[in-house]
Design an enzyme around this catalytic site. Structure first.
Site, mmCIF file in Angstrom:
data_model
loop_
_atom_site.group_PDB
_atom_site.id
_atom_site.type_symbol
_atom_site.label_atom_id
_atom_site.label_comp_id
_atom_site.label_asym_id
_atom_site.label_seq_id
_atom_site.Cartn_x
_atom_site.Cartn_y
_atom_site.Cartn_z
ATOM 1 N N GLY A 25 25.283 -15.451 25.458
ATOM 2 C CA GLY A 25 25.119 -15.688 26.893
ATOM 3 C C GLY A 25 26.396 -15.484 27.675
ATOM 4 O O GLY A 25 27.335 -14.867 27.192
ATOM 5 N N ALA A 26 26.421 -16.022 28.924
ATOM 6 C CA ALA A 26 27.491 -15.730 29.884
ATOM 7 C C ALA A 26 27.605 -14.203 29.992
ATOM 8 O O ALA A 26 28.669 -13.614 29.809
ATOM 9 C CB ALA A 26 28.814 -16.376 29.486
ATOM 10 N N HIS A 47 27.616 -6.906 27.505
ATOM 11 C CA HIS A 47 26.294 -7.258 26.976
ATOM 12 C C HIS A 47 25.218 -6.328 27.545
ATOM 13 O O HIS A 47 24.330 -5.865 26.835
ATOM 14 C CB HIS A 47 25.920 -8.684 27.375
ATOM 15 C CG HIS A 47 26.811 -9.753 26.833
ATOM 16 N ND1 HIS A 47 27.588 -10.554 27.636
ATOM 17 C CD2 HIS A 47 27.050 -10.168 25.565
ATOM 18 C CE1 HIS A 47 28.258 -11.427 26.901
ATOM 19 N NE2 HIS A 47 27.961 -11.208 25.622
ATOM 20 N N MET A 106 35.790 -6.432 28.247
ATOM 21 C CA MET A 106 34.991 -7.536 28.800
ATOM 22 C C MET A 106 34.674 -8.542 27.706
ATOM 23 O O MET A 106 34.417 -8.169 26.567
ATOM 24 C CB MET A 106 33.714 -6.993 29.424
ATOM 25 C CG MET A 106 34.001 -6.256 30.697
ATOM 26 S SD MET A 106 32.502 -5.966 31.620
ATOM 27 C CE MET A 106 33.193 -5.049 32.986
ATOM 28 N N ARG A 161 34.954 -14.960 27.221
ATOM 29 C CA ARG A 161 36.135 -15.826 27.195
ATOM 30 C C ARG A 161 37.172 -15.431 28.250
ATOM 31 O O ARG A 161 38.087 -16.219 28.509
ATOM 32 C CB ARG A 161 36.771 -15.818 25.798
ATOM 33 C CG ARG A 161 35.924 -16.546 24.761
ATOM 34 C CD ARG A 161 36.679 -16.797 23.468
ATOM 35 N NE ARG A 161 35.974 -17.721 22.602
ATOM 36 C CZ ARG A 161 35.126 -17.378 21.624
ATOM 37 N NH1 ARG A 161 34.887 -16.088 21.398
ATOM 38 N NH2 ARG A 161 34.515 -18.285 20.894
HETATM 39 P P1 AMP Z 1 28.811 -12.473 22.303
HETATM 40 O O1 AMP Z 1 27.935 -12.979 23.419
HETATM 41 O O2 AMP Z 1 30.257 -12.577 22.607
HETATM 42 O O3 AMP Z 1 28.417 -13.030 20.972
HETATM 43 O O4 AMP Z 1 28.522 -10.915 22.221
HETATM 44 C C1 AMP Z 1 27.213 -10.433 22.028
HETATM 45 C C2 AMP Z 1 27.277 -8.953 21.729
HETATM 46 O O5 AMP Z 1 27.864 -8.268 22.830
HETATM 47 C C3 AMP Z 1 28.130 -8.627 20.502
HETATM 48 O O6 AMP Z 1 27.494 -7.604 19.753
HETATM 49 C C4 AMP Z 1 29.411 -8.147 21.124
HETATM 50 O O7 AMP Z 1 30.124 -7.249 20.294
HETATM 51 C C5 AMP Z 1 28.910 -7.445 22.362
HETATM 52 N N1 AMP Z 1 29.970 -7.330 23.350
HETATM 53 C C6 AMP Z 1 30.735 -8.335 23.850
HETATM 54 N N2 AMP Z 1 31.660 -7.847 24.700
HETATM 55 C C7 AMP Z 1 31.492 -6.506 24.728
HETATM 56 C C8 AMP Z 1 32.151 -5.428 25.411
HETATM 57 N N3 AMP Z 1 33.178 -5.638 26.230
HETATM 58 N N4 AMP Z 1 31.705 -4.183 25.183
HETATM 59 C C9 AMP Z 1 30.679 -3.951 24.344
HETATM 60 N N5 AMP Z 1 30.016 -4.909 23.674
HETATM 61 C C10 AMP Z 1 30.411 -6.176 23.862
#
Ligand code: AMP
Length: 296
Positions: A37-38, A43, A190, A193
């Site tokens: 999320g967030a 995403h 992006m 955090r």
């Molecule tokens: P998270 O919500 O941080 O667990 O991320 C969920 C998914 O989004 C994961 O597969 C991450 O690798 C992907 N993700 C997060 N930030 C980015 C970004 N800046 N560019 C591409 N994919 C991202």
């Protein structure tokens, strides 16, 4: 804005399984985007990749307690479910799976997935037990959703490598698709955090991109020596007083073991603390017909 299909939010595992079973029975090809999320444009790039290839598209939001160490930011991790739902609906996502931690980890839960070797290095060393938590939740989600394709970001390169290995080792039916890193205009990758950073830290945070971009330029000029490349990246990071590196490594993309010389597919991996916030970023370096192709 055109809302072709309203987003349906699903909170229980049983209901999610029923919906995915139905899609399978109808011969549809489900795409799945797991997140915490967030939601930001990183995403959403995964969501758009899924929408381009699959129907229906299911996104999940679950802040997975098992992948946070007791000292980490589980409690203060940003939770913006309502805004996230609106973004997913506008994009045309069909279902949002948002399970309860109490159903995912009921009392007596005791089965964990450990992808050996790959999970102990780099982020796995800085964050003990982190990838055990990640592999376990991703396997659970893939079992519940049974997607044809699941979409992950290269931003978390070690995570993507570990999930690919798990899918191979456990004969999972889902294809693991890894998508490019989405960056802010100044190069910062992006991340949910990034919201923790104060204005001075936010400016300092571009140092990760600048270190990797310097390595990219050297590689394009013909540099293949890993020691010289990592030394130059450390040197760049030292110019930023707010930056404290956890690791700066050039690794083989398959084994995640350090290399001495660039060949095949390698990744430059950075983890840097900016104040209290730990950020990661990486540069993919692919050898094609003898030439090195660095991708930020
Ligand atoms: P998270 O919500 O941080 O667990 O991320 C969920 C998914 O989004 C994961 O597969 C991450 O690798 C992907 N993700 C997060 N930030 C980015 C970004 N800046 N560019 C591409 N994919 C991202």
């Amino acid at each position: 804005m055109c809302h072709h299909t309203p987003l349906e939010t699903i909170h229980t595992i049983e209901w999610m399984k029923q919906v995915s079973r139905q899609a399978r029975a109808e011969g549809r090809s489900t795409g799945f985007v797991p997140t915490m999320g967030a939601l930001h444009a990183g995403h959403m790039s995964l969501v758009h990749a899924a929408l381009a290839e699959c129907q229906p598209v299911i996104a999940s939001i679950f802040v997975n307690p098992a992948q946070f160490a007791p000292t980490e930011d589980f409690q203060k991790y940003p939770r913006t479910l309502e805004a996230d739902g609106a973004k997913l609906e506008d994009a045309g996502v069909d279902y949002l799976f948002a399970p309860e931690a109490s159903e995912i980890y009921p009392p007596g839960f005791r089965t964990w997935v450990n992808v050996e070797g790959l999970s102990d290095r780099l982020d796995g060393k800085v964050r003990q037990g982190h990838f055990r938590g990640v592999a376990t939740i991703v396997l659970k989600l893939l079992e519940i959703v049974q997607p044809q394709k699941a979409f992950f970001g290269r931003k978390d390169a070690q995570q993507a490598r570990i999930i690919r290995q798990m899918a191979r080792d456990l004969h999972l039916d889902s294809e693991i698709v890894v998508c490019p890193i989405v960056r802010e205009p100044d190069g910062l990758a992006m991340s949910s955090r990034n919201a923790y950073l104060n204005p001075a830290e936010r400016r300092a945070a571009t140092i990760l991109f600048r270190a990797l971009d310097g390595a990219r330029a050297s590689i394009l000029r013909g540099e293949r020596d890993a020691l010289r490349l990592t030394a130059a990246m450390r040197e760049t990071l030292r110019t930023e007083p707010l930056a404290e590196p956890d690791y700066v490594e050039l690794v083989d993309a398959e084994t995640l073991e350090p290399v001495t010389r660039l060949r095949g597919v390698c990744i430059a991996m950075l983890s840097v603390r900016i104040g209290a916030t730990r950020l990661i970023d990486n540069l993919l370096i692919e050898e094609r017909e003898g030439a090195l192709l660095p991708t930020l």
